[in-house]
Design a protein around this motif. Structure first.
Motif, PDB file in Angstrom:
ATOM      1  N   GLY A  39       0.870  -1.176  -0.044  1.00 15.22           N
ATOM      2  CA  GLY A  39      -0.076   0.025  -0.097  1.00 15.22           C
ATOM      3  C   GLY A  39       0.878   1.144  -0.062  1.00 15.22           C
ATOM      4  O   GLY A  39       0.209   2.322   0.194  1.00 15.22           O
ATOM      5  N   ARG A  40       2.195   1.125  -0.336  1.00 16.55           N
ATOM      6  CA  ARG A  40       2.954   2.345  -0.210  1.00 16.55           C
ATOM      7  C   ARG A  40       3.763   2.212  -1.614  1.00 16.55           C
ATOM      8  O   ARG A  40       4.178   1.181  -1.981  1.00 16.55           O
ATOM      9  CB  ARG A  40       3.900   2.137   1.081  1.00 16.55           C
ATOM     10  N   ALA A  41       4.434   3.524  -1.740  1.00 14.67           N
ATOM     11  CA  ALA A  41       5.517   3.572  -2.819  1.00 14.67           C
ATOM     12  C   ALA A  41       6.769   4.176  -2.055  1.00 14.67           C
ATOM     13  O   ALA A  41       6.584   4.690  -1.277  1.00 14.67           O
ATOM     14  CB  ALA A  41       4.867   4.615  -4.025  1.00 14.67           C
ATOM     15  N   VAL A  42       8.050   4.015  -2.512  1.00 12.74           N
ATOM     16  CA  VAL A  42       9.036   4.372  -2.047  1.00 12.74           C
ATOM     17  C   VAL A  42       9.986   5.126  -3.137  1.00 12.74           C
ATOM     18  O   VAL A  42       9.693   4.512  -4.369  1.00 12.74           O
ATOM     19  CB  VAL A  42       9.930   3.262  -1.521  1.00 12.74           C
ATOM     20  N   TRP A  43      10.783   6.038  -2.855  1.00 14.95           N
ATOM     21  CA  TRP A  43      11.860   6.508  -3.879  1.00 14.95           C
ATOM     22  C   TRP A  43      13.141   5.849  -3.564  1.00 14.95           C
ATOM     23  O   TRP A  43      13.603   5.692  -2.449  1.00 14.95           O
ATOM     24  CB  TRP A  43      11.904   8.031  -3.493  1.00 14.95           C
ATOM     25  N   SER A  44      13.729   5.345  -4.752  1.00 18.69           N
ATOM     26  CA  SER A  44      14.938   4.831  -4.484  1.00 18.69           C
ATOM     27  C   SER A  44      15.948   5.010  -5.629  1.00 18.69           C
ATOM     28  O   SER A  44      15.489   5.798  -6.331  1.00 18.69           O
ATOM     29  CB  SER A  44      14.719   3.240  -4.381  1.00 18.69           C
ATOM     30  N   ALA A  45      17.188   4.499  -5.316  1.00 24.05           N
ATOM     31  CA  ALA A  45      18.268   4.874  -6.519  1.00 24.05           C
ATOM     32  C   ALA A  45      19.050   3.660  -6.945  1.00 24.05           C
ATOM     33  O   ALA A  45      19.324   2.667  -5.843  1.00 24.05           O
ATOM     34  CB  ALA A  45      18.927   5.950  -6.254  1.00 24.05           C
ATOM     35  N   LEU A  46      19.472   3.531  -7.642  1.00 19.30           N
ATOM     36  CA  LEU A  46      20.757   2.491  -8.100  1.00 19.30           C
ATOM     37  C   LEU A  46      21.935   3.202  -8.374  1.00 19.30           C
ATOM     38  O   LEU A  46      21.939   4.296  -9.011  1.00 19.30           O
ATOM     39  CB  LEU A  46      20.355   1.851  -9.763  1.00 19.30           C
ATOM     40  N   LEU A  47      22.983   2.817  -7.749  1.00 18.06           N
ATOM     41  CA  LEU A  47      24.303   3.374  -7.384  1.00 18.06           C
ATOM     42  C   LEU A  47      25.387   2.373  -8.217  1.00 18.06           C
ATOM     43  O   LEU A  47      25.304   1.326  -8.462  1.00 18.06           O
ATOM     44  CB  LEU A  47      24.804   3.389  -6.001  1.00 18.06           C
ATOM     45  N   LEU A 176      23.404  11.946  -0.796  1.00 21.82           N
ATOM     46  CA  LEU A 176      23.466  12.886   0.624  1.00 21.82           C
ATOM     47  C   LEU A 176      23.500  14.326   0.132  1.00 21.82           C
ATOM     48  O   LEU A 176      23.037  15.019   1.013  1.00 21.82           O
ATOM     49  CB  LEU A 176      24.224  12.335   1.654  1.00 21.82           C
ATOM     50  N   ASP A 177      24.470  14.650  -0.730  1.00 22.72           N
ATOM     51  CA  ASP A 177      24.496  15.757  -1.262  1.00 22.72           C
ATOM     52  C   ASP A 177      23.042  16.318  -1.680  1.00 22.72           C
ATOM     53  O   ASP A 177      22.828  17.706  -2.085  1.00 22.72           O
ATOM     54  CB  ASP A 177      25.590  16.218  -2.387  1.00 22.72           C
ATOM     55  N   ASN A 178      22.242  15.697  -2.153  1.00 20.87           N
ATOM     56  CA  ASN A 178      20.878  15.645  -2.964  1.00 20.87           C
ATOM     57  C   ASN A 178      19.609  15.359  -2.155  1.00 20.87           C
ATOM     58  O   ASN A 178      18.375  15.310  -3.034  1.00 20.87           O
ATOM     59  CB  ASN A 178      21.078  15.189  -4.307  1.00 20.87           C
ATOM     60  N   GLY A 179      19.617  15.362  -0.888  1.00 16.96           N
ATOM     61  CA  GLY A 179      18.566  15.255  -0.286  1.00 16.96           C
ATOM     62  C   GLY A 179      17.957  13.616  -0.036  1.00 16.96           C
ATOM     63  O   GLY A 179      16.626  13.637   0.534  1.00 16.96           O
ATOM     64  N   GLY A 185      14.875   8.619   0.606  1.00 18.05           N
ATOM     65  CA  GLY A 185      15.192   7.714  -0.746  1.00 18.05           C
ATOM     66  C   GLY A 185      16.175   6.743  -0.038  1.00 18.05           C
ATOM     67  O   GLY A 185      16.537   6.051  -1.043  1.00 18.05           O
ATOM     68  N   ILE A 186      16.454   6.524   0.996  1.00 19.22           N
ATOM     69  CA  ILE A 186      17.555   5.500   1.551  1.00 19.22           C
ATOM     70  C   ILE A 186      16.875   4.926   2.851  1.00 19.22           C
ATOM     71  O   ILE A 186      16.248   5.478   3.742  1.00 19.22           O
ATOM     72  CB  ILE A 186      18.872   6.144   1.976  1.00 19.22           C
TER      73      ILE A 186
END
Length: 289
Positions: A39-47, A176-179, A185-186
Protein backbone atom coordinates in the motif's frame (compact mmCIF):
# COMPACT_ATOMS: atom_id res chain seq x y z
CA UNK A 1 -8.83 15.66 -6.36
CA UNK A 2 -11.02 15.15 -9.44
CA UNK A 3 -11.22 18.94 -9.95
CA UNK A 4 -7.45 19.41 -10.09
CA UNK A 5 -5.81 19.58 -13.54
CA UNK A 6 -4.05 16.40 -14.63
CA UNK A 7 -0.47 17.27 -15.61
CA UNK A 8 1.40 15.01 -18.05
CA UNK A 9 5.00 14.15 -17.16
CA UNK A 10 6.33 13.12 -20.59
CA UNK A 11 9.90 12.73 -19.33
CA UNK A 12 8.79 9.76 -17.20
CA UNK A 13 7.81 6.21 -18.15
CA UNK A 14 7.26 2.81 -16.53
CA UNK A 15 9.29 -0.38 -16.27
CA UNK A 16 7.65 -3.52 -14.83
CA UNK A 17 9.64 -6.06 -12.83
CA UNK A 18 7.84 -9.41 -12.55
CA UNK A 19 8.69 -12.98 -11.59
CA UNK A 20 9.04 -14.90 -8.32
CA UNK A 21 12.33 -13.22 -7.39
CA UNK A 22 11.29 -9.64 -8.19
CA UNK A 23 11.42 -8.35 -4.60
CA UNK A 24 14.65 -10.10 -3.63
CA UNK A 25 16.24 -9.04 -6.91
CA UNK A 26 15.65 -5.31 -6.38
CA UNK A 27 16.23 -5.52 -2.63
CA UNK A 28 19.87 -6.41 -3.18
CA UNK A 29 20.42 -3.60 -5.67
CA UNK A 30 18.64 -0.40 -4.66
CA UNK A 31 18.87 2.02 -1.75
CA UNK A 32 15.37 1.66 -0.32
CA UNK A 33 13.51 -1.25 1.26
CA UNK A 34 11.46 -3.04 -1.41
CA UNK A 35 9.87 -5.32 1.20
CA UNK A 36 7.79 -2.37 2.48
CA UNK A 37 5.53 -1.80 -0.52
CA UNK A 38 2.24 -2.92 0.98
CA UNK A 39 0.00 0.00 0.00
CA UNK A 40 2.99 2.31 -0.25
CA UNK A 41 5.47 3.60 -2.80
CA UNK A 42 9.12 4.40 -2.14
CA UNK A 43 11.74 6.53 -3.83
CA UNK A 44 15.00 4.72 -4.45
CA UNK A 45 18.21 4.75 -6.47
CA UNK A 46 20.64 2.45 -8.21
CA UNK A 47 24.29 3.33 -7.54
CA UNK A 48 27.71 2.42 -8.83
CA UNK A 49 29.84 0.12 -6.70
CA UNK A 50 31.59 3.30 -5.51
CA UNK A 51 28.30 4.77 -4.27
CA UNK A 52 27.75 7.30 -7.07
CA UNK A 53 24.34 7.98 -8.61
CA UNK A 54 23.20 6.05 -11.69
CA UNK A 55 19.39 6.12 -11.70
CA UNK A 56 16.52 7.01 -9.36
CA UNK A 57 12.91 5.91 -9.54
CA UNK A 58 9.67 5.54 -7.61
CA UNK A 59 8.63 1.93 -6.92
CA UNK A 60 5.16 0.54 -6.18
CA UNK A 61 3.69 -2.96 -6.14
CA UNK A 62 0.95 -4.04 -8.52
CA UNK A 63 -0.63 -7.53 -8.67
CA UNK A 64 2.44 -9.74 -8.99
CA UNK A 65 4.85 -7.16 -10.33
CA UNK A 66 6.72 -4.03 -9.30
CA UNK A 67 6.30 -0.82 -11.27
CA UNK A 68 9.26 1.55 -11.58
CA UNK A 69 8.50 5.18 -12.47
CA UNK A 70 11.73 6.05 -14.29
CA UNK A 71 13.36 8.72 -16.44
CA UNK A 72 12.16 7.98 -19.98
CA UNK A 73 15.26 9.15 -21.85
CA UNK A 74 17.53 6.87 -19.81
CA UNK A 75 15.31 3.81 -19.47
CA UNK A 76 17.39 1.72 -21.89
CA UNK A 77 20.50 2.28 -19.78
CA UNK A 78 18.59 1.28 -16.64
CA UNK A 79 17.20 -1.85 -18.32
CA UNK A 80 20.69 -2.81 -19.49
CA UNK A 81 22.12 -2.46 -16.00
CA UNK A 82 19.29 -4.42 -14.39
CA UNK A 83 19.72 -7.23 -16.92
CA UNK A 84 23.42 -7.42 -16.02
CA UNK A 85 22.45 -8.23 -12.42
CA UNK A 86 19.64 -10.66 -13.27
CA UNK A 87 21.82 -13.77 -13.71
CA UNK A 88 19.66 -16.77 -12.68
CA UNK A 89 17.02 -14.78 -10.82
CA UNK A 90 13.41 -15.49 -11.83
CA UNK A 91 12.77 -11.97 -13.03
CA UNK A 92 11.31 -10.41 -16.16
CA UNK A 93 11.82 -6.77 -17.14
CA UNK A 94 9.20 -5.09 -19.35
CA UNK A 95 9.30 -1.60 -20.84
CA UNK A 96 5.78 -0.15 -20.57
CA UNK A 97 6.53 2.93 -22.67
CA UNK A 98 3.56 3.62 -24.94
CA UNK A 99 1.19 1.76 -22.62
CA UNK A 100 1.31 3.43 -19.20
CA UNK A 101 2.21 7.04 -18.50
CA UNK A 102 3.04 9.17 -15.47
CA UNK A 103 0.95 12.20 -14.52
CA UNK A 104 0.74 14.61 -11.60
CA UNK A 105 -1.86 16.58 -9.68
CA UNK A 106 -0.88 19.46 -7.42
CA UNK A 107 -2.88 18.32 -4.41
CA UNK A 108 -1.00 20.18 -1.67
CA UNK A 109 -3.16 18.53 1.03
CA UNK A 110 -2.65 15.00 -0.29
CA UNK A 111 -1.75 13.48 3.09
CA UNK A 112 0.76 10.77 3.97
CA UNK A 113 3.67 10.63 1.53
CA UNK A 114 4.01 7.34 -0.30
CA UNK A 115 0.41 6.18 0.23
CA UNK A 116 -0.95 4.33 -2.83
CA UNK A 117 -4.60 3.92 -3.86
CA UNK A 118 -6.18 2.26 -6.88
CA UNK A 119 -7.98 4.52 -9.37
CA UNK A 120 -9.78 3.61 -12.62
CA UNK A 121 -7.13 2.48 -15.07
CA UNK A 122 -4.19 2.64 -12.68
CA UNK A 123 -2.81 4.03 -9.44
CA UNK A 124 -2.63 7.25 -7.49
CA UNK A 125 0.18 7.83 -5.01
CA UNK A 126 1.20 10.69 -2.81
CA UNK A 127 4.72 11.60 -3.84
CA UNK A 128 7.00 9.50 -1.58
CA UNK A 129 9.64 12.23 -1.46
CA UNK A 130 7.49 15.10 -0.18
CA UNK A 131 3.71 15.23 0.25
CA UNK A 132 3.75 18.90 -0.75
CA UNK A 133 4.52 17.85 -4.32
CA UNK A 134 1.06 16.30 -4.54
CA UNK A 135 0.03 13.15 -6.35
CA UNK A 136 1.61 11.07 -9.08
CA UNK A 137 -0.72 8.95 -11.16
CA UNK A 138 0.02 5.86 -13.23
CA UNK A 139 -2.58 5.82 -16.02
CA UNK A 140 -2.97 4.76 -19.66
CA UNK A 141 -0.61 6.88 -21.71
CA UNK A 142 -3.45 8.29 -23.84
CA UNK A 143 -5.28 9.81 -20.86
CA UNK A 144 -6.26 13.40 -21.64
CA UNK A 145 -4.22 15.78 -19.49
CA UNK A 146 -4.47 19.56 -19.84
CA UNK A 147 -2.39 20.74 -16.86
CA UNK A 148 0.83 22.71 -17.35
CA UNK A 149 4.07 20.91 -16.48
CA UNK A 150 5.62 24.30 -15.66
CA UNK A 151 3.37 24.50 -12.57
CA UNK A 152 4.61 21.13 -11.33
CA UNK A 153 8.23 21.93 -12.15
CA UNK A 154 8.23 25.24 -10.33
CA UNK A 155 6.65 23.65 -7.25
CA UNK A 156 9.25 20.87 -7.34
CA UNK A 157 12.14 23.31 -7.58
CA UNK A 158 10.76 25.46 -4.76
CA UNK A 159 10.59 22.40 -2.53
CA UNK A 160 14.19 21.48 -3.39
CA UNK A 161 13.42 18.07 -4.93
CA UNK A 162 15.80 16.75 -7.63
CA UNK A 163 14.45 15.53 -10.97
CA UNK A 164 16.71 12.65 -12.01
CA UNK A 165 19.53 13.58 -14.43
CA UNK A 166 18.35 17.17 -14.70
CA UNK A 167 19.81 17.61 -11.21
CA UNK A 168 21.93 14.52 -10.59
CA UNK A 169 24.99 13.67 -12.68
CA UNK A 170 25.28 9.94 -13.42
CA UNK A 171 28.45 8.35 -12.01
CA UNK A 172 29.34 11.58 -10.18
CA UNK A 173 26.58 12.74 -7.81
CA UNK A 174 26.41 11.57 -4.20
CA UNK A 175 22.95 10.93 -2.78
CA UNK A 176 23.39 12.76 0.51
CA UNK A 177 24.37 15.96 -1.31
CA UNK A 178 20.96 15.83 -2.97
CA UNK A 179 18.48 15.23 -0.17
CA UNK A 180 18.01 11.47 -0.43
CA UNK A 181 18.25 11.06 3.35
CA UNK A 182 15.59 13.57 4.40
CA UNK A 183 13.41 12.80 1.36
CA UNK A 184 13.20 9.11 2.36
CA UNK A 185 15.22 7.72 -0.55
CA UNK A 186 17.45 5.49 1.60
CA UNK A 187 16.56 2.74 4.09
CA UNK A 188 19.39 2.76 6.64
CA UNK A 189 18.16 -0.41 8.35
CA UNK A 190 17.98 -2.70 5.29
CA UNK A 191 20.57 -5.21 4.14
CA UNK A 192 23.35 -4.63 1.64
CA UNK A 193 22.86 -2.99 -1.74
CA UNK A 194 25.22 -1.79 -4.44
CA UNK A 195 27.13 1.29 -3.23
CA UNK A 196 26.03 0.98 0.40
CA UNK A 197 29.49 1.32 1.93
CA UNK A 198 30.24 4.81 0.62
CA UNK A 199 26.69 6.01 1.28
CA UNK A 200 26.88 4.92 4.93
CA UNK A 201 30.38 6.34 5.36
CA UNK A 202 29.28 9.69 3.96
CA UNK A 203 26.47 9.88 6.52
CA UNK A 204 28.14 8.61 9.65
CA UNK A 205 31.45 10.42 9.14
CA UNK A 206 29.79 13.72 8.30
CA UNK A 207 31.41 13.96 4.87
CA UNK A 208 28.68 16.01 3.17
CA UNK A 209 30.20 19.32 2.03
CA UNK A 210 27.62 20.48 -0.56
CA UNK A 211 23.84 20.51 -0.79
CA UNK A 212 21.27 20.91 -3.54
CA UNK A 213 19.06 23.85 -2.57
CA UNK A 214 16.49 26.11 -4.26
CA UNK A 215 17.68 29.60 -5.19
CA UNK A 216 15.66 32.61 -6.21
CA UNK A 217 17.08 34.15 -9.38
CA UNK A 218 17.23 37.93 -9.81
CA UNK A 219 18.18 38.34 -13.46
CA UNK A 220 18.35 35.96 -16.41
CA UNK A 221 17.87 32.29 -15.56
CA UNK A 222 21.30 30.61 -15.86
CA UNK A 223 21.73 27.48 -17.93
CA UNK A 224 22.23 24.16 -16.17
CA UNK A 225 25.91 23.64 -15.44
CA UNK A 226 26.65 27.35 -14.96
CA UNK A 227 29.11 28.09 -12.16
CA UNK A 228 27.90 29.84 -9.00
CA UNK A 229 30.34 32.21 -7.32
CA UNK A 230 30.70 34.12 -4.06
CA UNK A 231 33.17 37.00 -3.97
CA UNK A 232 34.58 35.68 -7.24
CA UNK A 233 35.26 32.14 -5.97
CA UNK A 234 33.49 29.07 -7.35
CA UNK A 235 31.08 27.71 -4.74
CA UNK A 236 28.59 25.65 -6.74
CA UNK A 237 26.75 24.89 -9.93
CA UNK A 238 23.26 25.47 -11.30
CA UNK A 239 21.06 22.46 -12.02
CA UNK A 240 17.44 22.67 -13.29
CA UNK A 241 15.52 25.93 -13.36
CA UNK A 242 12.14 27.46 -14.20
CA UNK A 243 11.27 31.18 -14.41
CA UNK A 244 12.83 32.85 -11.33
CA UNK A 245 13.71 29.65 -9.45
CA UNK A 246 16.49 27.11 -9.85
CA UNK A 247 18.20 24.32 -7.99
CA UNK A 248 21.89 24.74 -7.31
CA UNK A 249 24.49 22.48 -5.71
CA UNK A 250 26.22 24.84 -3.25
CA UNK A 251 29.11 24.37 -0.84
CA UNK A 252 27.88 24.45 2.74
CA UNK A 253 30.37 27.14 3.68
CA UNK A 254 28.77 29.42 1.08
CA UNK A 255 25.27 29.04 2.52
CA UNK A 256 25.51 31.84 5.05
CA UNK A 257 23.13 34.75 5.50
CA UNK A 258 23.83 38.12 3.98
CA UNK A 259 26.36 37.03 1.37
CA UNK A 260 25.04 37.22 -2.20
CA UNK A 261 25.77 34.49 -4.71
CA UNK A 262 26.25 35.21 -8.39
CA UNK A 263 25.83 33.28 -11.61
CA UNK A 264 26.61 35.23 -14.74
CA UNK A 265 24.42 38.33 -14.72
CA UNK A 266 22.05 36.89 -12.09
CA UNK A 267 22.06 37.26 -8.32
CA UNK A 268 21.01 34.14 -6.42
CA UNK A 269 19.33 33.96 -3.02
CA UNK A 270 19.30 30.47 -1.43
CA UNK A 271 15.89 29.47 -0.02
CA UNK A 272 16.30 26.65 2.47
CA UNK A 273 13.38 24.13 2.47
CA UNK A 274 12.04 23.29 5.93
CA UNK A 275 12.79 19.57 5.46
CA UNK A 276 16.51 20.00 4.85
CA UNK A 277 18.95 19.26 7.67
CA UNK A 278 22.16 21.28 7.44
CA UNK A 279 24.89 21.59 10.08
CA UNK A 280 23.85 24.31 12.52
CA UNK A 281 26.75 26.55 11.56
CA UNK A 282 25.50 26.60 7.96
CA UNK A 283 21.76 26.82 8.53
CA UNK A 284 21.15 30.57 8.91
CA UNK A 285 19.54 31.28 5.54
CA UNK A 286 15.93 32.01 4.46
CA UNK A 287 13.43 29.18 4.53
CA UNK A 288 11.03 28.23 1.75
CA UNK A 289 8.23 25.94 2.89
Amino acid sequence: MADLPLIPLPDRTLIAVSGDDRVAFLQGLVTNDVTRLDGRAVWSALLTAQGKYLHDFIILAEDGRLLLDVEAARREDLLRRLRMFRLRAKVELTDLTGQQGVFAQLDRDAGDRGAVTAVPGGWSLIDPRHAGLGRRLILPVDRVATGDIADWDRLRIGLGIPDSSRDLIPEKSILLDNGFDELAGIAWDKGCYVGQELTARTKYRGLVKKRLVPVRVDGPLPEAGSIVTRDGADVGEIRSGRADLALALIRLDALSAGTPLACGAAVLTPMLPSWINLPRSEGNIPTNG
